[in-house]
Design a protein around this motif. Sequence first.
Motif, PDB file in Angstrom:
ATOM      1  N   ARG A 296      14.025  12.036   7.171  1.00  0.00           N
ATOM      2  CA  ARG A 296      14.937  11.577   6.111  1.00  0.00           C
ATOM      3  C   ARG A 296      14.216  10.685   5.108  1.00  0.00           C
ATOM      4  O   ARG A 296      14.404  10.814   3.890  1.00  0.00           O
ATOM      5  N   ALA A 297      13.401   9.761   5.609  1.00  0.00           N
ATOM      6  CA  ALA A 297      12.749   8.802   4.711  1.00  0.00           C
ATOM      7  C   ALA A 297      11.717   9.474   3.812  1.00  0.00           C
ATOM      8  O   ALA A 297      11.565   9.111   2.644  1.00  0.00           O
ATOM      9  N   LEU A 298      10.984  10.452   4.337  1.00  0.00           N
ATOM     10  CA  LEU A 298      10.028  11.172   3.495  1.00  0.00           C
ATOM     11  C   LEU A 298      10.759  11.933   2.386  1.00  0.00           C
ATOM     12  O   LEU A 298      10.310  11.968   1.238  1.00  0.00           O
ATOM     13  N   GLY A 304       3.385  10.269   0.227  1.00  0.00           N
ATOM     14  CA  GLY A 304       2.379  11.173   0.778  1.00  0.00           C
ATOM     15  C   GLY A 304       1.599  10.545   1.906  1.00  0.00           C
ATOM     16  O   GLY A 304       0.628  11.133   2.405  1.00  0.00           O
ATOM     17  N   ASN A 305       2.022   9.334   2.317  1.00  0.00           N
ATOM     18  CA  ASN A 305       1.381   8.625   3.421  1.00  0.00           C
ATOM     19  C   ASN A 305       2.451   8.008   4.299  1.00  0.00           C
ATOM     20  O   ASN A 305       3.418   7.427   3.800  1.00  0.00           O
ATOM     21  N   LEU A 306       2.256   8.113   5.600  1.00  0.00           N
ATOM     22  CA  LEU A 306       3.191   7.568   6.580  1.00  0.00           C
ATOM     23  C   LEU A 306       2.411   6.703   7.560  1.00  0.00           C
ATOM     24  O   LEU A 306       1.383   7.116   8.083  1.00  0.00           O
ATOM     25  N   SER A 307       2.916   5.495   7.788  1.00  0.00           N
ATOM     26  CA  SER A 307       2.246   4.572   8.699  1.00  0.00           C
ATOM     27  C   SER A 307       3.193   4.200   9.832  1.00  0.00           C
ATOM     28  O   SER A 307       4.360   3.882   9.604  1.00  0.00           O
ATOM     29  N   LEU A 308       2.679   4.256  11.061  1.00  0.00           N
ATOM     30  CA  LEU A 308       3.462   3.891  12.242  1.00  0.00           C
ATOM     31  C   LEU A 308       3.160   2.441  12.606  1.00  0.00           C
ATOM     32  O   LEU A 308       2.015   2.099  12.894  1.00  0.00           O
ATOM     33  N   LEU A 309       4.186   1.612  12.585  1.00  0.00           N
ATOM     34  CA  LEU A 309       3.986   0.180  12.756  1.00  0.00           C
ATOM     35  C   LEU A 309       4.384  -0.303  14.138  1.00  0.00           C
ATOM     36  O   LEU A 309       5.410   0.093  14.683  1.00  0.00           O
TER      37      LEU A 309
END
Length: 838
Positions: A296-298, A304-309
């Motif tokens: 949903r967030a994309l 174009g970048n996703l970070s797992l925190l």
Amino acid sequence: MSRQSLEEILPLVQNPSHYLGTEINALKKDPGTIRLRFALAFPDLYDIGTSHVGIQILYHILNAREGVAAERVFAPGRDLEARMRDEGCPICSLESRTPLSAFDIIGFSLLYELNFTNILTMLDLSGVPFYSRDRDASHPFIIAGGPCTFNPEPLADFFDAMVIGDGEEVAIELAQAWLESKDAGDDREGTLKRWSKLQGVYVPSFFEADADPEGFQTLKPRFPEYGTVHKAVVNDLNQSPYPDCPVVPFGKPVHDRLSLEISRGCTRGCRFCQAGMIYRPVRERAPDTVLSLAERALANTGYGNLSLLSLSTGDYCAIHTLMEGLMDRCAPERIAVSLPSLRVGSLTESLMTQIKRVRKTGFTIAPEAGSQRLREVINKNISEQDLEETVQNAFGLGWQLIKLYFMIGLPTETEADLDAIVELVKRLQKVRGRNGRNRQITVSVSTFIPKAHTPFQWCSQMSVDESRDKIHMLRSELRGGRLRFKWQNPEMSLLEGLWARGDRRLSRLLVKAYEAGCRFDGWSDHFQYKRWKEAIEACGVDVDFYTTRSRDLSEPLPWDHINSGVSKEFLKQEWGRALDRQETPDCRHGDCHLCGLCDFDVLKPVVFETHEAVQAGREVRRSEEEGPYKKLRVSYAKRGPARYFGHLELVNIFVRALRRAGIPLRFSMGFHPAPKISFECALPVGTESLEEHFTIQVPLRVSRETILERVGPQLPEGLTFSACKAVDRSPAEAGPRRFHYTVTLKEGAFSESKLSEFLKKTEWPFTRTNRKGRSRTIDLRPVVKELNLPSVDRADMILEESDGYSVRPTDVLGSVFGLSEEALKPVSIIKSPASKDD
């Protein structure tokens, strides 16, 4: 600051787009429906604050509440602050331009001690008194949250209330209590009493500060039932709301990507780490939840970048299953996934293989100490073999850069431990990549700063001189080759340590430093230690009392009334185990170490094992296969607030708009794939244009009408698409281009005599110097095809671009009319294509 005054100031400052408030997914509520105005204040620049996940979470949660409007405000840059003071403009929220003083609650996020002076900047610019004791019913409530509140005392005099712990649930409770208090007609103290009954809320004015004969601060509760504040905890992170439609910032924030928090808390037990103690226990989001959020967030952001925190992403129990599912979703659309916090040992070859499917994102490895002995002291349970295997895996899979992080001044450190840092780095330098070549290693070093609620909270902090000596030694040894050495300013570390373990006696120092001009103390180009030293001397503060001296385990600590959940007895035991070099294993899977936090009924570790999540990765939708492409030329206008977008941020805005619209783009090949988008012109910041162009490559099935219909609604205010046509050749092949510019002065007038002088000349040399100091002289006469003055404050001109160079209209006006760069900043410039007859 009103909209009109903002428009007058923005052309004069750097990064004007940061102050617009027109970002995608920003929320503007109907003023008639609002009962509570809540300002989310971040005491640092927009670049930093918009990257903070906590702000996004609170913005999402509060705005989901009917009758509540949460709006954002960040510390203005030094240039804007000066302009605001000159013009008498108050600081305002981004969304509605409401002055900060008109809000009901102003909530500051306290993440870093060296941001504290910026709090006073924001209060000062809003006309709100610094000290809570000086505020009355006409002022908003000033509250705070974040990790720095776990020792709230240095700032206690400034805040009406402070949130200790997780903010998701208590933020709603605070808002509800305020509404109930308003309906009941409570006075200011009545509202504070309601707040004090909420878990995690500290009201400083309900405690009276004094000092005992030995000089230690003591606190006396005004109300017997309110003597200890227990932190707020979100028991089930998987059920806690998380923004799937976050604000997409303009410009280039420090973390320019979609950030998803996959877990909170860490029980590795590093004895120096405050976050590992105060955010316990470990609570994970289920892989299915994370995958759904990512989907949903994309779609809603176009990132174009996703970070797992998390504090240690590699410790997430189902990390391999999650990464497989995410990469299946992201790889076809060239969306890179990064894991910024990885513990050595969790960074496996299979995990790296998943990450590199799109792009080799960066790796930072934190040995913290050079020797095995010192790593045992701090409970950093990794071996040199683990380190070497991790670096070998990264270089072997094609990574070019590894970052290593160390601390100096850790308890029991000796010269041998410093030598061990040098020896370890040099060994890792010898690790070669897949093609046999050495890769680059960046070594970062900072001074250890003891923090509250950790086993090392009683330790001394190393002096500035000793820090300098050790950094100098390491710097002299770690140089040359493909090695880069970075370090934190020891003077900054000293001040951070002062505020980390200070008490209420420091409040006067903060005001004094602010009045001396201290701002943005965490930024090396703004940090002014000399002014801090003068303020410290003027206030009679004994810095060593708070920093370099060792504390007795029995002495009272300023934060003793704050219960982090981890008992003081457990911290003392861990200090003893540190001296004995005894390991304390991670408790998320093993035995409980009785830290005092979990009751194993309501509060306990929440993890999702791999076998519970096997199905998650299989359910992710895959993008369509790539096919033949065509090139399209898109025409757009850039008007109004959009004129403040720089060229690079404009590229990001369009690419993300195309992604949100579901328009697949062609990407370049190689290690760092990028969308194939090219702009014909790079408009300067501040210039409007009626028609600009860029080209993209899309699959044959995507129609021009689809692009116009879908992308238009995804653009921020001021950007509009007007046409989309197929192209079979580069626009550059069309030869020289001519453009018409209309320039209107805000003040002053153009000189007819200077224009006449220019027009009489056959040559008019103009020299431009770029940021690197390189100069180039060109003749303006053949470039300026037409220049006339329809009125004293307006100039119309036609400029030609050719031979690989272009001239800006401000270059022409400055050279011809002798106008300064400052005088030209506020002018209105509108560009349009010149007609064929021109």
